[in-house]
Design a protein around this motif. Structure first.
Motif, mmCIF file in Angstrom:
data_model
loop_
_atom_site.group_PDB
_atom_site.id
_atom_site.type_symbol
_atom_site.label_atom_id
_atom_site.label_comp_id
_atom_site.label_asym_id
_atom_site.label_seq_id
_atom_site.Cartn_x
_atom_site.Cartn_y
_atom_site.Cartn_z
ATOM 1 N N VAL A 91 0.837 -1.213 0.000
ATOM 2 C CA VAL A 91 0.000 0.000 0.000
ATOM 3 C C VAL A 91 0.866 1.255 0.000
ATOM 4 C CG1 VAL A 91 -1.744 1.307 1.290
ATOM 5 C CG2 VAL A 91 -1.911 -1.190 1.130
ATOM 6 N N ARG A 92 2.046 1.166 0.697
ATOM 7 C CA ARG A 92 2.906 2.346 0.770
ATOM 8 C C ARG A 92 3.443 2.738 -0.613
ATOM 9 N NH1 ARG A 92 7.176 0.911 5.293
ATOM 10 N NH2 ARG A 92 7.046 -1.070 4.129
ATOM 11 N N ALA A 93 3.673 1.768 -1.466
ATOM 12 C CA ALA A 93 4.160 2.063 -2.813
ATOM 13 C C ALA A 93 3.118 2.852 -3.598
ATOM 14 C CB ALA A 93 4.509 0.771 -3.543
ATOM 15 N N MET A 94 1.846 2.437 -3.491
ATOM 16 C CA MET A 94 0.781 3.178 -4.171
ATOM 17 C C MET A 94 0.614 4.568 -3.570
ATOM 18 S SD MET A 94 -1.467 3.683 -6.414
ATOM 19 C CE MET A 94 -1.448 2.101 -7.225
ATOM 20 N N THR A 95 0.729 4.665 -2.258
ATOM 21 C CA THR A 95 0.604 5.971 -1.593
ATOM 22 C C THR A 95 1.701 6.929 -2.058
ATOM 23 O OG1 THR A 95 -0.425 4.940 0.361
ATOM 24 C CG2 THR A 95 0.554 7.129 0.637
ATOM 25 N N HIS A 105 2.611 17.569 -10.148
ATOM 26 C CA HIS A 105 1.694 18.278 -11.034
ATOM 27 C C HIS A 105 0.830 19.309 -10.307
ATOM 28 C CE1 HIS A 105 2.811 15.589 -14.283
ATOM 29 N NE2 HIS A 105 2.586 14.548 -13.491
ATOM 30 N N LYS A 106 1.134 19.521 -9.039
ATOM 31 C CA LYS A 106 0.438 20.551 -8.245
ATOM 32 C C LYS A 106 -1.068 20.358 -8.290
ATOM 33 C CE LYS A 106 4.115 23.933 -8.992
ATOM 34 N NZ LYS A 106 4.472 25.291 -9.512
ATOM 35 N N ALA A 107 -1.468 19.111 -8.147
ATOM 36 C CA ALA A 107 -2.890 18.783 -8.127
ATOM 37 C C ALA A 107 -3.431 18.957 -6.714
ATOM 38 C CB ALA A 107 -3.120 17.358 -8.615
ATOM 39 N N PHE A 108 -4.728 19.134 -6.632
ATOM 40 C CA PHE A 108 -5.363 19.252 -5.328
ATOM 41 C C PHE A 108 -5.449 17.896 -4.636
ATOM 42 C CE2 PHE A 108 -9.281 19.871 -2.677
ATOM 43 C CZ PHE A 108 -8.718 20.784 -1.801
ATOM 44 N N SER A 109 -5.647 16.851 -5.445
ATOM 45 C CA SER A 109 -5.692 15.492 -4.910
ATOM 46 C C SER A 109 -5.393 14.510 -6.035
ATOM 47 C CB SER A 109 -7.069 15.191 -4.293
ATOM 48 O OG SER A 109 -8.076 15.217 -5.294
ATOM 49 N N SER A 110 -5.001 13.284 -5.680
ATOM 50 C CA SER A 110 -4.790 12.192 -6.638
ATOM 51 C C SER A 110 -5.346 10.926 -6.017
ATOM 52 C CB SER A 110 -3.289 12.040 -6.957
ATOM 53 O OG SER A 110 -2.544 11.835 -5.770
ATOM 54 N N ASP A 124 -2.333 10.088 0.675
ATOM 55 C CA ASP A 124 -2.170 10.017 2.127
ATOM 56 C C ASP A 124 -2.489 8.630 2.680
ATOM 57 O OD1 ASP A 124 -1.515 12.751 2.318
ATOM 58 O OD2 ASP A 124 -3.643 13.294 2.215
ATOM 59 N N GLY A 125 -2.762 7.669 1.780
ATOM 60 C CA GLY A 125 -3.056 6.312 2.220
ATOM 61 C C GLY A 125 -4.439 5.886 1.787
ATOM 62 N N ILE A 126 -4.943 4.843 2.447
ATOM 63 C CA ILE A 126 -6.279 4.322 2.133
ATOM 64 C C ILE A 126 -7.324 5.262 2.735
ATOM 65 C CG2 ILE A 126 -7.904 2.434 2.483
ATOM 66 C CD1 ILE A 126 -5.534 0.521 2.511
ATOM 67 N N LEU A 127 -8.232 5.722 1.907
ATOM 68 C CA LEU A 127 -9.279 6.629 2.393
ATOM 69 C C LEU A 127 -10.496 5.853 2.888
ATOM 70 C CD1 LEU A 127 -10.405 9.524 2.713
ATOM 71 C CD2 LEU A 127 -11.251 9.357 0.366
ATOM 72 N N LYS A 128 -10.958 4.901 2.065
ATOM 73 C CA LYS A 128 -12.164 4.164 2.408
ATOM 74 C C LYS A 128 -12.326 3.013 1.432
ATOM 75 C CE LYS A 128 -16.059 5.706 0.892
ATOM 76 N NZ LYS A 128 -17.275 6.458 0.570
ATOM 77 N N GLN A 129 -13.392 2.306 1.563
ATOM 78 C CA GLN A 129 -13.780 1.261 0.608
ATOM 79 C C GLN A 129 -15.132 1.669 0.030
ATOM 80 O OE1 GLN A 129 -14.040 -2.742 2.240
ATOM 81 N NE2 GLN A 129 -13.265 -3.609 0.348
ATOM 82 N N VAL A 130 -15.159 1.810 -1.324
ATOM 83 C CA VAL A 130 -16.384 2.279 -1.955
ATOM 84 C C VAL A 130 -17.450 1.210 -1.913
ATOM 85 C CG1 VAL A 130 -15.143 3.868 -3.461
ATOM 86 C CG2 VAL A 130 -15.640 1.558 -4.258
ATOM 87 N N GLU A 151 -14.216 11.014 -17.534
ATOM 88 C CA GLU A 151 -15.229 12.035 -17.332
ATOM 89 C C GLU A 151 -14.642 13.128 -16.438
ATOM 90 O OE1 GLU A 151 -18.660 10.770 -15.117
ATOM 91 O OE2 GLU A 151 -17.550 10.685 -13.241
ATOM 92 N N ILE A 152 -15.211 14.299 -16.563
ATOM 93 C CA ILE A 152 -14.867 15.398 -15.664
ATOM 94 C C ILE A 152 -16.070 15.625 -14.770
ATOM 95 C CG2 ILE A 152 -14.205 17.829 -15.518
ATOM 96 C CD1 ILE A 152 -13.040 17.597 -18.310
ATOM 97 N N ASN A 153 -15.836 15.575 -13.485
ATOM 98 C CA ASN A 153 -16.940 15.628 -12.547
ATOM 99 C C ASN A 153 -16.604 16.590 -11.412
ATOM 100 O OD1 ASN A 153 -19.447 14.852 -11.447
ATOM 101 N ND2 ASN A 153 -18.397 13.510 -10.000
ATOM 102 N N VAL A 154 -17.604 17.232 -10.900
ATOM 103 C CA VAL A 154 -17.418 18.149 -9.770
ATOM 104 C C VAL A 154 -18.126 17.560 -8.569
ATOM 105 C CG1 VAL A 154 -17.768 20.479 -8.902
ATOM 106 C CG2 VAL A 154 -17.326 20.115 -11.333
ATOM 107 N N ASP A 155 -17.332 17.320 -7.526
ATOM 108 C CA ASP A 155 -17.869 16.714 -6.309
ATOM 109 C C ASP A 155 -17.093 17.248 -5.116
ATOM 110 O OD1 ASP A 155 -20.063 15.035 -6.738
ATOM 111 O OD2 ASP A 155 -18.781 13.533 -7.690
ATOM 112 N N PRO A 156 -17.687 17.185 -3.935
ATOM 113 C CA PRO A 156 -16.899 17.468 -2.730
ATOM 114 C C PRO A 156 -15.822 16.390 -2.559
ATOM 115 C CG PRO A 156 -19.261 17.591 -2.286
ATOM 116 C CD PRO A 156 -19.103 16.963 -3.638
ATOM 117 N N ASP A 157 -14.632 16.802 -2.135
ATOM 118 C CA ASP A 157 -13.515 15.875 -1.948
ATOM 119 C C ASP A 157 -13.519 15.389 -0.502
ATOM 120 O OD1 ASP A 157 -11.249 14.399 -1.972
ATOM 121 O OD2 ASP A 157 -9.938 15.977 -2.751
ATOM 122 N N LEU A 158 -13.838 14.119 -0.336
ATOM 123 C CA LEU A 158 -13.897 13.538 1.006
ATOM 124 C C LEU A 158 -12.541 13.585 1.698
ATOM 125 C CD1 LEU A 158 -15.672 12.022 3.084
ATOM 126 C CD2 LEU A 158 -14.983 9.878 1.977
ATOM 127 N N ALA A 159 -11.482 13.491 0.903
ATOM 128 C CA ALA A 159 -10.139 13.476 1.488
ATOM 129 C C ALA A 159 -9.664 14.866 1.871
ATOM 130 C CB ALA A 159 -9.154 12.858 0.496
#
Length: 494
Positions: A91-95, A105-110, A124-130, A151-159
């Protein structure tokens, strides 16, 4: 001048001129204002608002191209696919991978969501399980079923504490083209807000985005916009605007006319509203209108004043020419007719003595024959001047014809008029009418009559004429006084 001769009504003419200038300037200025207003309004509707909306749309799309490319690179990254196919053990490798993408890339989240484990990975690690039953995870199951790559979508970012975020959700396939999850990055809407603020400052327009319900989701101003369904004029059209998905609209809010351009952005599923307060846009034109009106008023006042002065000057000259004898400067018979009517009318209201003196230059034909008509004219001028100097302000002198002069003395009885006539006779006799001819002397004979109140002015002057005739026969350079009585009057030597 005693006689108020008016060839034209100067005041009426000036008022008419001022009115014509005012109407002309006002009509021209208003016509220019309305033409400019319509031109600006047409430019707002036909060019400015659509162009502004297109520019913003293009800028947003441009800002989204790079995130799409980044998400595409992530979806085709060999590490990501090998890591999923390897069982998602480290998991740390993916994180670290997602964290590096975010920083680089100065993104807000990935993020990455695994199809096999349903785990939601972030930098920042595992957030949740969808889960299909979780409303906030609907996006993932929609992405899994769609046919497009992303797709491009606008949603609140849980993280990130539910910050409103633009997500690029990209489908991930393994080497055998089997769906294994969704990845991508999220961008804060602050960049969109910054773009809106820049365009608002540049174009002086209100710009904002709404969702499908008409709720304002992104705006450039710090102060939240009011609920669109509570804005007068706009609320009644809002459902139709959202249904049509775009176009030009107008509405009135707080007395101001607003022009609205609406575009639907399918990538964000938002509506772009570009709003122009027409009254604000026309403020410059209105200011120009007020300045033009002020200048027009000033020019009208100046022109009217100049015309008033000029007309007054020329009218005085014309009146003088029309009412005075050109040679002597005394009143003529036309002016006498006007003044005597006023004098008699005043007499009827308040009777006061009026005396007439009819004077004639003795042997004037001999002057013309002996010295020439030019000298004769100078004699007439000198005699007229001598007569004028002996008169009171209320009296007036008229050149009655040829070498005859009529003098009218209001408020003066026959006896006093006789004394005045004597002063006039002496003044003329003692004067030197022509400096070049010192030996030339002239005298006058005068007939005097007093208006009796029953006769006409012509009758009273006729008695003075009879008295003058008697003075001529009495040897000239003398005065005769006419007494009312017989038709011809009784003449008494002074």
């Amino acid at each position: 001048m005693p006689g108020k001769l008016r060839l034209i009504d100067r005041r009426s003419l000036i008022l008419l001129l001022g009115l014509l200038l005012s109407v002309g300037f006002f009509a021209t200025t208003l016509f220019g204002y309305f033409v400019s207003r319509e031109a600006i309004r047409s430019a707002i509707i036909g060019q400015d608002l659509p162009l502004t909306a297109s520019n913003i749309y293009s800028e947003i799309q441009k800002d989204l191209v790079r995130p799409v490319l980044i998400s595409s690179t992530m979806a085709h990254d060999t590490f990501l696919r090998d890591w999923v196919l390897g069982g998602e053990r480290d998991v740390r490798a993916m994180t670290r991978y997602l964290h590096e993408i975010k920083l680089r890339h100065k993104a807000f989240s990935s993020f990455f969501v695994s199809e096999k484990t349903a785990i939601y990975y972030t930098g920042d690690g595992i957030l949740k399980q969808v889960s299909p039953s979780e409303p906030r995870d609907v996006w993932y199951y929609r992405v899994r079923k769609m046919s497009e790559d992303y797709e491009i979508n606008v949603d609140p970012d849980l993280a990130n504490r539910d910050a409103l975020t633009i997500f690029i959700n990209y489908r991930v396939f393994d080497f055998d083209n089997r769906y294994i999850g969704a990845t991508g990055i999220g961008l804060t809407v602050d960049s969109v807000r910054r773009l809106i603020r820049e365009y608002q400052a540049r174009f002086k327009r209100t710009i904002y985005f709404t969702d499908a319900s008409g709720r304002v989701v992104v705006q450039g101003d710090q102060v939240p916009l009011p609920n669109l369904r509570q804005r007068p004029g706009l609320a009644a059209q809002l459902d139709a605007i959202l249904k049509q998905g775009g176009g030009i609209y107008q509405f009135v809010d707080e007395g101001d006319n607003h022009i609205l351009n609406v575009n639907y952005l399918p990538e964000l599923q938002w509506y772009l509203f570009v709003e122009q307060n027409e009254d604000v846009a026309l403020a410059g034109v209105r200011q120009t209108l007020y300045i033009n009106l002020a200048i027009s008023l000033l020019v009208t006042l100046i022109v009217t004043w100049l015309c008033y002065i000029t007309l007054g000057h020329y009218q005085s000259r014309i009146e003088k020419m029309a009412s005075t004898d050109k040679l002597t400067g005394l009143l003529n018979r036309h002016a006498f007719g006007i003044l005597i009517d006023k004098l008699i009318a005043s007499y009827r209201r308040s009777p006061r003595p009026i005396s007439f003196l009819l004077a004639d230059i003795d042997h004037f034909k001999a002057v013309n024959d002996g010295y020439g008509h030019r000298v004769g004219d100078r004699v007439l001028v000198q005699v007229a001047a001598a007569l004028r100097t002996q008169l009171r302000e209320a009296d007036f002198a008229v050149r009655w014809g040829g070498e005859e002069f009529l003098l009218v003395l209001p408020g003066c009885a026959a006896g006093e008029a006789r004394a005045v006539a004597e002063k006039l006779r002496q003044a003329v006799a003692e004067s030197i009418p022509c400096a070049e001819w010192q030996e030339l002397r002239v005298t006058i004979s005068i007939g005097v009559s007093e208006f009796d109140g029953e006769e006409t002015p012509d009758q009273a002057i006729g008695r003075a004429d009879n008295a003058l005739y008697a003075a001529k026969h009495a040897g000239r350079n003398t005065i005769m006084l006419s007494q009312p009585g017989a038709a011809q009057g009784v003449c008494v030597a002074g």
